[in-house]
Write a protein that holds these residues in place. Structure first.
Motif, PDB file in Angstrom:
ATOM      1  N   ALA A  27      49.643  32.083   3.114  1.00  0.00           N
ATOM      2  CA  ALA A  27      49.499  33.375   3.796  1.00  0.00           C
ATOM      3  C   ALA A  27      50.280  34.453   3.048  1.00  0.00           C
ATOM      4  CB  ALA A  27      49.991  33.264   5.234  1.00  0.00           C
ATOM      5  N   LEU A  28      51.459  34.093   2.575  1.00  0.00           N
ATOM      6  CA  LEU A  28      52.263  35.041   1.797  1.00  0.00           C
ATOM      7  C   LEU A  28      51.537  35.428   0.517  1.00  0.00           C
ATOM      8  CD1 LEU A  28      54.984  36.506   1.378  1.00  0.00           C
ATOM      9  CD2 LEU A  28      55.812  34.408   0.266  1.00  0.00           C
ATOM     10  N   TRP A  29      50.907  34.447  -0.151  1.00  0.00           N
ATOM     11  CA  TRP A  29      50.183  34.729  -1.394  1.00  0.00           C
ATOM     12  C   TRP A  29      49.021  35.676  -1.126  1.00  0.00           C
ATOM     13  CZ3 TRP A  29      50.948  35.231  -6.158  1.00  0.00           C
ATOM     14  CH2 TRP A  29      49.891  35.335  -7.056  1.00  0.00           C
ATOM     15  N   SER A  30      48.340  35.499   0.002  1.00  0.00           N
ATOM     16  CA  SER A  30      47.218  36.401   0.306  1.00  0.00           C
ATOM     17  C   SER A  30      47.715  37.835   0.472  1.00  0.00           C
ATOM     18  CB  SER A  30      46.456  35.933   1.545  1.00  0.00           C
ATOM     19  OG  SER A  30      47.262  36.072   2.701  1.00  0.00           O
ATOM     20  N   GLU A  31      48.968  37.981   0.878  1.00  0.00           N
ATOM     21  CA  GLU A  31      49.567  39.313   0.990  1.00  0.00           C
ATOM     22  C   GLU A  31      49.790  39.935  -0.399  1.00  0.00           C
ATOM     23  OE1 GLU A  31      53.931  40.918   2.355  1.00  0.00           O
ATOM     24  OE2 GLU A  31      53.045  39.319   3.555  1.00  0.00           O
ATOM     25  N   TYR A  32      50.027  39.099  -1.405  1.00  0.00           N
ATOM     26  CA  TYR A  32      50.327  39.588  -2.750  1.00  0.00           C
ATOM     27  C   TYR A  32      49.101  39.625  -3.673  1.00  0.00           C
ATOM     28  CZ  TYR A  32      55.275  39.849  -1.809  1.00  0.00           C
ATOM     29  OH  TYR A  32      56.488  40.214  -1.309  1.00  0.00           O
ATOM     30  N   ARG A  47      45.727  20.344   4.559  1.00  0.00           N
ATOM     31  CA  ARG A  47      46.617  19.724   3.582  1.00  0.00           C
ATOM     32  C   ARG A  47      47.741  20.678   3.231  1.00  0.00           C
ATOM     33  NH1 ARG A  47      43.181  16.651  -1.006  1.00  0.00           N
ATOM     34  NH2 ARG A  47      42.505  14.960   0.298  1.00  0.00           N
ATOM     35  N   ALA A  48      48.878  20.110   2.978  1.00  0.00           N
ATOM     36  CA  ALA A  48      50.005  20.928   2.528  1.00  0.00           C
ATOM     37  C   ALA A  48      49.776  21.315   1.080  1.00  0.00           C
ATOM     38  CB  ALA A  48      51.297  20.138   2.673  1.00  0.00           C
ATOM     39  N   LEU A  49      50.091  22.524   0.765  1.00  0.00           N
ATOM     40  CA  LEU A  49      49.975  22.979  -0.613  1.00  0.00           C
ATOM     41  C   LEU A  49      51.159  22.469  -1.406  1.00  0.00           C
ATOM     42  CD1 LEU A  49      48.951  26.671  -0.033  1.00  0.00           C
ATOM     43  CD2 LEU A  49      47.477  24.790  -0.683  1.00  0.00           C
ATOM     44  N   SER A  50      50.904  21.966  -2.559  1.00  0.00           N
ATOM     45  CA  SER A  50      51.977  21.508  -3.425  1.00  0.00           C
ATOM     46  C   SER A  50      52.557  22.723  -4.125  1.00  0.00           C
ATOM     47  CB  SER A  50      51.443  20.514  -4.442  1.00  0.00           C
ATOM     48  OG  SER A  50      52.465  20.195  -5.349  1.00  0.00           O
ATOM     49  N   LEU A  51      53.740  23.100  -3.722  1.00  0.00           N
ATOM     50  CA  LEU A  51      54.333  24.318  -4.264  1.00  0.00           C
ATOM     51  C   LEU A  51      55.663  24.038  -4.949  1.00  0.00           C
ATOM     52  CD1 LEU A  51      53.582  26.641  -1.288  1.00  0.00           C
ATOM     53  CD2 LEU A  51      52.419  26.580  -3.451  1.00  0.00           C
ATOM     54  N   ALA A  52      55.897  22.810  -5.294  1.00  0.00           N
ATOM     55  CA  ALA A  52      57.161  22.481  -5.932  1.00  0.00           C
ATOM     56  C   ALA A  52      57.438  23.403  -7.111  1.00  0.00           C
ATOM     57  CB  ALA A  52      57.173  21.026  -6.336  1.00  0.00           C
ATOM     58  N   PRO A  53      56.608  23.390  -8.165  1.00  0.00           N
ATOM     59  CA  PRO A  53      56.821  24.382  -9.217  1.00  0.00           C
ATOM     60  C   PRO A  53      55.900  25.568  -8.965  1.00  0.00           C
ATOM     61  CG  PRO A  53      55.454  22.615 -10.048  1.00  0.00           C
ATOM     62  CD  PRO A  53      55.764  22.311  -8.609  1.00  0.00           C
ATOM     63  N   LEU A  54      56.443  26.614  -8.423  1.00  0.00           N
ATOM     64  CA  LEU A  54      55.622  27.792  -8.136  1.00  0.00           C
ATOM     65  C   LEU A  54      55.123  28.408  -9.431  1.00  0.00           C
ATOM     66  CD1 LEU A  54      57.711  29.389  -5.294  1.00  0.00           C
ATOM     67  CD2 LEU A  54      55.530  28.242  -5.075  1.00  0.00           C
ATOM     68  N   PRO A  55      53.848  28.817  -9.476  1.00  0.00           N
ATOM     69  CA  PRO A  55      53.273  29.347 -10.716  1.00  0.00           C
ATOM     70  C   PRO A  55      53.609  30.806 -10.957  1.00  0.00           C
ATOM     71  CG  PRO A  55      51.612  29.306  -9.010  1.00  0.00           C
ATOM     72  CD  PRO A  55      52.855  28.690  -8.422  1.00  0.00           C
ATOM     73  N   LEU A  56      54.698  31.263 -10.408  1.00  0.00           N
ATOM     74  CA  LEU A  56      55.005  32.686 -10.512  1.00  0.00           C
ATOM     75  C   LEU A  56      55.632  33.043 -11.847  1.00  0.00           C
ATOM     76  CD1 LEU A  56      56.381  33.122  -6.958  1.00  0.00           C
ATOM     77  CD2 LEU A  56      54.119  33.597  -7.836  1.00  0.00           C
ATOM     78  N   ILE A  57      56.498  32.210 -12.316  1.00  0.00           N
ATOM     79  CA  ILE A  57      57.145  32.517 -13.588  1.00  0.00           C
ATOM     80  C   ILE A  57      56.107  32.553 -14.700  1.00  0.00           C
ATOM     81  CG2 ILE A  57      58.810  31.685 -15.273  1.00  0.00           C
ATOM     82  CD1 ILE A  57      60.514  30.769 -12.866  1.00  0.00           C
ATOM     83  N   PRO A  58      55.188  31.574 -14.782  1.00  0.00           N
ATOM     84  CA  PRO A  58      54.157  31.681 -15.817  1.00  0.00           C
ATOM     85  C   PRO A  58      53.279  32.909 -15.630  1.00  0.00           C
ATOM     86  CG  PRO A  58      54.255  29.440 -14.989  1.00  0.00           C
ATOM     87  CD  PRO A  58      55.154  30.274 -14.120  1.00  0.00           C
ATOM     88  N   LEU A  59      53.018  33.279 -14.360  1.00  0.00           N
ATOM     89  CA  LEU A  59      52.167  34.432 -14.104  1.00  0.00           C
ATOM     90  C   LEU A  59      52.847  35.704 -14.586  1.00  0.00           C
ATOM     91  CD1 LEU A  59      49.557  35.460 -12.888  1.00  0.00           C
ATOM     92  CD2 LEU A  59      50.702  35.574 -10.694  1.00  0.00           C
ATOM     93  N   ALA A  99      58.845  33.036  -1.165  1.00  0.00           N
ATOM     94  CA  ALA A  99      58.272  31.683  -1.169  1.00  0.00           C
ATOM     95  C   ALA A  99      59.373  30.631  -1.247  1.00  0.00           C
ATOM     96  CB  ALA A  99      57.304  31.527  -2.337  1.00  0.00           C
ATOM     97  N   GLU A 100      60.419  30.895  -2.024  1.00  0.00           N
ATOM     98  CA  GLU A 100      61.538  29.952  -2.106  1.00  0.00           C
ATOM     99  C   GLU A 100      62.255  29.832  -0.770  1.00  0.00           C
ATOM    100  OE1 GLU A 100      63.955  31.240  -5.392  1.00  0.00           O
ATOM    101  OE2 GLU A 100      62.568  30.395  -6.874  1.00  0.00           O
ATOM    102  N   ARG A 101      62.378  30.949  -0.039  1.00  0.00           N
ATOM    103  CA  ARG A 101      63.004  30.892   1.285  1.00  0.00           C
ATOM    104  C   ARG A 101      62.163  30.021   2.225  1.00  0.00           C
ATOM    105  NH1 ARG A 101      64.257  36.342   0.265  1.00  0.00           N
ATOM    106  NH2 ARG A 101      62.509  37.087   1.511  1.00  0.00           N
ATOM    107  N   ILE A 102      60.843  30.154   2.140  1.00  0.00           N
ATOM    108  CA  ILE A 102      59.964  29.324   2.972  1.00  0.00           C
ATOM    109  C   ILE A 102      60.136  27.858   2.588  1.00  0.00           C
ATOM    110  CG2 ILE A 102      57.556  28.747   3.469  1.00  0.00           C
ATOM    111  CD1 ILE A 102      56.944  31.785   3.170  1.00  0.00           C
ATOM    112  N   ARG A 131      52.310  28.795   5.188  1.00  0.00           N
ATOM    113  CA  ARG A 131      53.042  30.067   5.141  1.00  0.00           C
ATOM    114  C   ARG A 131      53.054  30.657   3.729  1.00  0.00           C
ATOM    115  NH1 ARG A 131      58.031  29.717   9.452  1.00  0.00           N
ATOM    116  NH2 ARG A 131      56.693  29.259  11.239  1.00  0.00           N
ATOM    117  N   VAL A 132      53.219  29.819   2.738  1.00  0.00           N
ATOM    118  CA  VAL A 132      53.205  30.333   1.370  1.00  0.00           C
ATOM    119  C   VAL A 132      51.801  30.822   1.013  1.00  0.00           C
ATOM    120  CG1 VAL A 132      53.480  29.710  -1.067  1.00  0.00           C
ATOM    121  CG2 VAL A 132      55.194  28.993   0.604  1.00  0.00           C
TER     122      VAL A 132
END
Length: 186
Positions: free
Chosen positions: A80-85, A3-15, A60-63, A77-78
């Protein structure tokens, strides 16, 4: 099926906001003109963590903006990127926990707990003494004793009813078949 991850509003700003807000109550509790070394280390760790999260957000925004990728590919890809962070999140959490403990210890060292307890309990002793000497339980009134006996009997009856219900439910459930014996040659 992936399944595609729903990443429309990335939870980074709240984090990252949560990381910054984690500093506020601790800083307010210590409220000094000069910060402790633990506060400085925590602020430094929060700054590094904030930079990492901003970096993640940009990547993540570039992806997400890459129109050549399907939603599933973007999600993978996002992820995989998150697992890096994730190690950065774990490191910051561990550091924040260490430093928050030191900050709280420093703040509590300046608090006179005995004075707080004295102030909180000031005037309570006469109230407790009055309640204990004037309360219904302090009276040997036969009517009160009957009432207390009825209340106790009611509690016992309720407990017995509950036990009867459990017993009836146990009898209504058929027992599990016995486990066959293991052959001695096995």
């Amino acid at each position: 099926m992936v399944r595609a991850l729903s990443l429309a509003p990335l939870p980074l700003i709240p984090l990252s906001l949560a990381a910054a807000l984690a500093l506020l109550p601790v800083s307010a509790a210590v409220a000094e003109t000069q910060k402790t070394s633990a506060e400085l280390r925590l602020e430094s760790a929060a700054g590094v963590f904030e930079q990492k999260m901003e970096e993640f957000n940009a990547r993540a925004e570039r992806i997400q903006a890459d129109e050549s990728l399907s939603e599933t590919q973007k999600g993978l890809r996002v992820a995989a990127l998150w697992s890096e962070y994730q190690p950065h999140v774990a490191d910051f959490t561990a550091e924040a926990t260490r430093q928050a403990g030191l900050i709280a210890e420093a703040a509590l060292a300046e608090v006179d707990v005995e004075a707080i307890v004295r102030e909180a309990t000031n005037g309570i002793a006469p109230l407790i003494e009055g309640l204990s000497s004037n309360g219904a339980w302090a009276q040997a009134d036969p009517e009160h004793m009957v009432t207390y006996g009825l209340v106790a009997q009611y509690g016992v009856d309720q407990a017995l009813d509950a036990l009867d219900e459990v017993g009836a439910a146990a009898l209504a459930t058929p027992p599990a078949p016995p486990v066959p014996p293991i052959p001695s040659g096995a």
